[in-house]
Design a protein around this motif. Sequence first.
Motif, short mmCIF file in Angstrom:
data_model
loop_
_atom_site.label_atom_id
_atom_site.label_comp_id
_atom_site.label_asym_id
_atom_site.label_seq_id
_atom_site.Cartn_x
_atom_site.Cartn_y
_atom_site.Cartn_z
N ALA A 89 5.21 4.89 18.71
CA ALA A 89 6.64 4.93 19.05
C ALA A 89 6.90 4.16 20.34
CB ALA A 89 7.10 6.38 19.17
N ALA A 90 5.99 4.31 21.32
CA ALA A 90 6.19 3.63 22.60
C ALA A 90 6.17 2.11 22.41
CB ALA A 90 5.11 4.06 23.60
N LEU A 91 5.37 1.64 21.46
CA LEU A 91 5.30 0.20 21.19
C LEU A 91 6.45 -0.27 20.29
CD1 LEU A 91 1.45 0.00 20.57
CD2 LEU A 91 2.67 -1.39 22.26
N GLY A 92 7.17 0.67 19.70
CA GLY A 92 8.25 0.31 18.78
C GLY A 92 7.75 -0.17 17.43
N LEU A 93 6.53 0.23 17.05
CA LEU A 93 5.97 -0.19 15.75
C LEU A 93 6.62 0.60 14.62
CD1 LEU A 93 2.18 -0.29 16.70
CD2 LEU A 93 3.72 -2.25 16.39
N TRP A 94 6.90 -0.09 13.52
CA TRP A 94 7.39 0.58 12.31
C TRP A 94 6.20 0.99 11.45
CZ3 TRP A 94 10.56 -4.45 11.29
CH2 TRP A 94 11.61 -4.54 12.20
N ALA A 95 6.45 1.89 10.49
CA ALA A 95 5.38 2.27 9.57
C ALA A 95 5.88 2.17 8.14
CB ALA A 95 4.91 3.69 9.86
N CYS A 96 5.06 1.56 7.29
CA CYS A 96 5.38 1.49 5.87
C CYS A 96 4.47 2.47 5.13
CB CYS A 96 5.19 0.07 5.35
SG CYS A 96 5.60 -0.03 3.60
N VAL A 97 5.07 3.53 4.58
CA VAL A 97 4.30 4.68 4.07
C VAL A 97 4.31 4.75 2.54
CG1 VAL A 97 4.61 6.04 6.15
CG2 VAL A 97 6.34 6.16 4.34
N GLN A 98 3.34 5.48 1.99
CA GLN A 98 3.21 5.69 0.54
C GLN A 98 3.19 7.20 0.26
OE1 GLN A 98 1.07 3.33 2.20
NE2 GLN A 98 2.69 1.92 1.61
N PRO A 99 4.36 7.83 0.26
CA PRO A 99 4.39 9.30 0.13
C PRO A 99 3.80 9.80 -1.18
CG PRO A 99 6.56 8.42 0.73
CD PRO A 99 5.70 7.25 0.40
N HIS A 100 3.80 8.96 -2.22
CA HIS A 100 3.30 9.39 -3.53
C HIS A 100 1.78 9.55 -3.55
CE1 HIS A 100 3.68 5.14 -3.04
NE2 HIS A 100 2.87 4.87 -4.03
N PHE A 101 1.07 8.97 -2.56
CA PHE A 101 -0.38 9.14 -2.54
C PHE A 101 -0.75 10.63 -2.44
CE2 PHE A 101 -1.85 4.71 -0.84
CZ PHE A 101 -1.42 4.14 -2.02
N ILE A 102 0.08 11.41 -1.76
CA ILE A 102 -0.19 12.85 -1.64
C ILE A 102 -0.19 13.50 -3.02
CG2 ILE A 102 0.87 15.03 -0.86
CD1 ILE A 102 -0.61 13.42 1.32
N HIS A 103 0.76 13.07 -3.85
CA HIS A 103 0.82 13.60 -5.21
C HIS A 103 -0.34 13.07 -6.05
CE1 HIS A 103 2.55 14.92 -9.02
NE2 HIS A 103 2.32 13.71 -9.49
N GLU A 104 -0.54 11.74 -5.97
CA GLU A 104 -1.51 11.10 -6.87
C GLU A 104 -2.95 11.37 -6.48
OE1 GLU A 104 -0.43 6.95 -6.85
OE2 GLU A 104 1.55 7.34 -7.70
N ARG A 105 -3.21 11.45 -5.17
CA ARG A 105 -4.60 11.54 -4.71
C ARG A 105 -4.88 12.80 -3.89
NH1 ARG A 105 -5.27 5.40 -2.22
NH2 ARG A 105 -4.50 4.29 -4.06
N GLY A 106 -3.90 13.69 -3.83
CA GLY A 106 -4.00 14.84 -2.93
C GLY A 106 -5.24 15.70 -3.15
N GLU A 107 -5.59 15.94 -4.42
CA GLU A 107 -6.75 16.79 -4.69
C GLU A 107 -8.00 16.19 -4.04
OE1 GLU A 107 -5.94 19.45 -6.19
OE2 GLU A 107 -4.06 18.87 -7.17
N ARG A 108 -8.10 14.87 -4.18
CA ARG A 108 -9.29 14.20 -3.63
C ARG A 108 -9.27 14.23 -2.10
NH1 ARG A 108 -8.72 9.49 -6.16
NH2 ARG A 108 -8.26 8.32 -4.28
#
Length: 475
Positions: free
Chosen positions: A315-334
């Motif tokens: 946040a201090a650097l002002g960096l953005w983040a591009c996230v993949q929220p579906h990985f939690i659904h698709e790969r969460g068990e692993r």
Amino acid sequence: MLIRGAEIHGRGLADLRVEGDVISAIGALTPRPGEPVIEAKGGILLPGLHDHHIHLAALAVRAASIDCGPPAVRDRDDLARALTQPGSGWLRGFGFCESVLEGTLPDASVLDTMVQHRPARLQHRTGRMWLLNSAALDELLAENTTPPGLERDGDRFTGRLFDEDAWLQQALAGTPPDFSQASADLARCGVTGLTDMSPRNDAVMAHHFAQQAECGHLAQHAVIAGRLSLVDAPQHGWRLGPAKLHLHEAALPDFDATCAWIAEAHAQKRGVAVHCVTEVELVFTLALFEVVGAQHGDRIEHASIVSPELAARMAALGLWACVQPHFIHERGERYLRDVEAQYQPDLYRLRSLLEAGIVLAGGSDAPYGSPDPWAAMRASVLRGTREGTPFNPDEALTPEQALALYLADPLDLSRQRRIAVGEVADLCLLDRPWREVRERLESADVRATLVSGKLVHQRIDESPVQRLARREAAA
Ligand SMILES: [Zn+2]
């Protein structure tokens, strides 16, 4: 074209007129003689969705490949069956996971027991490794130099090929694939733009994008990230995205040389997108930006593991983040099984990153994740694994926050695109009002998609009986 009686995102119920490629009027409008009319019946009209991180060529190729991982393939017998295909020539598999062979990575001789008489290559689920059988090794090495990423065991090759996609592509003399099917699938989900994040994107691939757009095989607006050597060519119908830096924790690049690379990108007025899936990769990246300085447009791809301390530095650097929220659904068990306990709370954070002041956008990472942004929005809100185990539920977003991930301006993630007169008519119309959409977040509710005022998807509407069946199936 007139879209009549829509719930216009950010405005409420109104009519909207599209002329040429722009929105020309919003309000209470009367159809002109001969003007096509879409009756929205109160359905929500959104700015078209943008997928901020996709690998379109790989997605297109996958459509012609064999699924070699769970849930389609669970054990050796499934795999042998999947690889038994009529015909000759190359077999291409994807999604292989060690769990299929009791936790082992096969070498060429193991694959030969399943495919002997034709070359086969199986891509590992991570996209970072190929597994080759002996016929594939023979064919690839007959005419080409041996790449450093091909694993040796003494004087023989195991058939495991690490991070050598460029070599493989050249050795196979492949031409980039046709985008029609992948583009149509995205249009069906209301996607009107995409950012291709493949690190090797160069002038050849950019030319392919331009050609595919030209002949109507690519309906979406494209932003192309990739190599530093890729230069802007706005007349060709795509826009230049950030320079992509693909880090591998096991072989991090020289720090000073990478600082110089970032400085060069910045000198070209280009942001830098850095692939960070481990804590070490993120620590390395933050150190780079703390030395070189970050600029508007610099972003972290995936941000898979972010501790609160590292979030504060981002946040201090002002960096953005591009996230993949579906990985939690698709790969969460692993993840629950394989990721060290100390990192579990830091996996794919969402809400706490927003609260730390980090701008977020959503990308599918397809074909390594589902290309359906609605599935990702649902996963952001539900925060559970495929089998229903909650996964850091405090990190859940509201449906509105989840939608915003896909409404960001692809070249300025801090800006949300909106529906207004004079804006390009990139639009996504759903068949029901937002108060209902937000409870479901289903791509099947997308009725029509417009890119630059052109209808690129229109759902064939179902009979009342079919609709009832779909609702019951969803309930
Ligand atoms: Zn990716």
